[in-house]
Write a protein that holds these residues in place. Sequence first.
Motif, short mmCIF file in Angstrom:
data_model
loop_
_atom_site.label_atom_id
_atom_site.label_comp_id
_atom_site.label_asym_id
_atom_site.label_seq_id
_atom_site.Cartn_x
_atom_site.Cartn_y
_atom_site.Cartn_z
N LYS A 70 69.42 30.68 66.29
CA LYS A 70 68.34 31.08 67.20
C LYS A 70 67.23 31.74 66.40
O LYS A 70 67.48 32.63 65.59
N VAL A 71 65.97 31.32 66.62
CA VAL A 71 64.84 31.88 65.89
C VAL A 71 63.76 32.43 66.81
O VAL A 71 62.70 32.87 66.35
N HIS A 72 64.01 32.45 68.13
CA HIS A 72 62.99 32.75 69.13
C HIS A 72 63.75 32.89 70.45
O HIS A 72 64.85 32.33 70.59
N PRO A 73 63.23 33.60 71.43
CA PRO A 73 63.98 33.73 72.70
C PRO A 73 64.37 32.40 73.33
O PRO A 73 65.43 32.29 73.95
N PRO A 107 56.42 36.15 73.95
CA PRO A 107 56.91 35.33 72.84
C PRO A 107 55.84 34.40 72.30
O PRO A 107 54.92 33.99 73.01
N LEU A 108 55.97 34.05 71.03
CA LEU A 108 55.14 33.04 70.40
C LEU A 108 55.34 31.71 71.11
O LEU A 108 56.47 31.38 71.51
N SER A 109 54.28 30.92 71.28
CA SER A 109 54.45 29.60 71.87
C SER A 109 55.24 28.71 70.91
O SER A 109 55.27 28.96 69.70
N ILE A 110 55.90 27.69 71.44
CA ILE A 110 56.69 26.81 70.59
C ILE A 110 55.78 26.04 69.63
O ILE A 110 56.13 25.81 68.47
N GLU A 111 54.60 25.64 70.09
CA GLU A 111 53.66 24.97 69.20
C GLU A 111 53.28 25.88 68.03
O GLU A 111 53.24 25.43 66.87
N SER A 112 53.02 27.15 68.32
CA SER A 112 52.66 28.09 67.26
C SER A 112 53.85 28.36 66.34
O SER A 112 53.69 28.52 65.13
N LEU A 113 55.06 28.39 66.92
CA LEU A 113 56.26 28.58 66.11
C LEU A 113 56.43 27.43 65.12
O LEU A 113 56.74 27.65 63.94
N ASP A 214 65.93 29.63 80.12
CA ASP A 214 66.80 30.81 80.24
C ASP A 214 67.27 31.34 78.89
O ASP A 214 67.83 32.43 78.82
N GLY A 215 67.09 30.56 77.81
CA GLY A 215 67.50 31.03 76.49
C GLY A 215 68.24 29.97 75.69
O GLY A 215 68.15 28.77 75.97
N VAL A 216 68.98 30.44 74.70
CA VAL A 216 69.66 29.57 73.73
C VAL A 216 71.17 29.79 73.82
O VAL A 216 71.64 30.93 73.79
N SER A 217 71.91 28.71 73.92
CA SER A 217 73.37 28.76 73.90
C SER A 217 73.87 27.84 72.80
O SER A 217 73.40 26.70 72.68
N ILE A 218 74.80 28.32 71.98
CA ILE A 218 75.33 27.53 70.87
C ILE A 218 76.85 27.48 70.99
O ILE A 218 77.51 28.53 71.04
N ASP A 219 77.39 26.27 71.06
CA ASP A 219 78.83 26.08 71.22
C ASP A 219 79.37 25.18 70.12
O ASP A 219 78.69 24.24 69.69
N GLY A 220 80.58 25.47 69.67
CA GLY A 220 81.22 24.66 68.64
C GLY A 220 82.48 24.00 69.15
O GLY A 220 83.23 24.57 69.96
N HIS A 221 82.73 22.77 68.69
CA HIS A 221 83.91 22.02 69.12
C HIS A 221 84.53 21.33 67.92
O HIS A 221 83.85 20.64 67.15
N ASP A 222 85.84 21.50 67.75
CA ASP A 222 86.55 20.78 66.71
C ASP A 222 86.65 19.29 67.01
O ASP A 222 86.63 18.46 66.11
N ASP A 223 86.80 18.97 68.29
CA ASP A 223 87.06 17.61 68.73
C ASP A 223 85.87 17.11 69.55
O ASP A 223 85.46 17.76 70.53
N PHE A 224 85.33 15.96 69.19
CA PHE A 224 84.17 15.43 69.92
C PHE A 224 84.52 15.11 71.37
O PHE A 224 83.64 15.11 72.22
N SER A 225 85.77 14.85 71.65
CA SER A 225 86.17 14.55 73.02
C SER A 225 86.07 15.77 73.93
O SER A 225 86.12 15.63 75.16
N ASP A 226 85.93 16.96 73.35
CA ASP A 226 85.78 18.18 74.15
C ASP A 226 84.37 18.39 74.67
O ASP A 226 84.13 19.26 75.50
#
Length: 227
Positions: A70-73, A107-113, A214-226
Amino acid sequence: MHLNRGGRAADVQQDERELTDAVGGSGAMKTGTTSVGLTARNGVVLATDARATVNGGTFVENRNLRKITKVHPTAAMTLVGHIGPARAFARQLREEADSYEIRHGDPLSIESLATLAGNLVREHEIQNISPLIGGVDENGISVVAVDTAGGVIGEDFVATGSGMQLAYGVLEDRYEDDLSVDTAVRLAAKAVQSGVSRDTQSGDGVFIGTITADGVSIDGHDDFSDV
């Protein structure tokens, strides 16, 4: 494995811990990587594999490296290339975005970011990285690729890294305008899986970054089927 980090301070601390542990003091660690970004109806999806290598990609150093930060809200970027420069670049971009928000109250605009990201690469001659930035603001939804010369290119979908050709095959075949975020998540995972299937520098699961108003969510999965 299923990971979900919330909160800006928690994101920064988690990124620092994971990247520091992964690098282990060596700036030579690389993420050959399959990295993709695509726009959806109400957001952006970023996805990468979880492998980092050394010795020109011949040795797997880390099998659980989160290469989305995440680098921005309401924006995130992928870490592609040499870990040391990518880590420093992400930190600087995040600090500049935070500083702008403190000074201006918004927040900075995405274009400016994206413009800032290109300027940082060009002004500091940052080499060996090729990040994707995905973000959402009042002006719309954006996926931007930043090249090694500081060029900034916006696309509906884009892939970078050593597995990009394989990922592009999936994206070009299956991407449609106005995808739901859930459908875009599955497509992004499928594109990364295609890279992992043939590219030896990509592998070991997938991390998905979902960016909405609403923001940034980061999820990790060992198995692509998940996914």
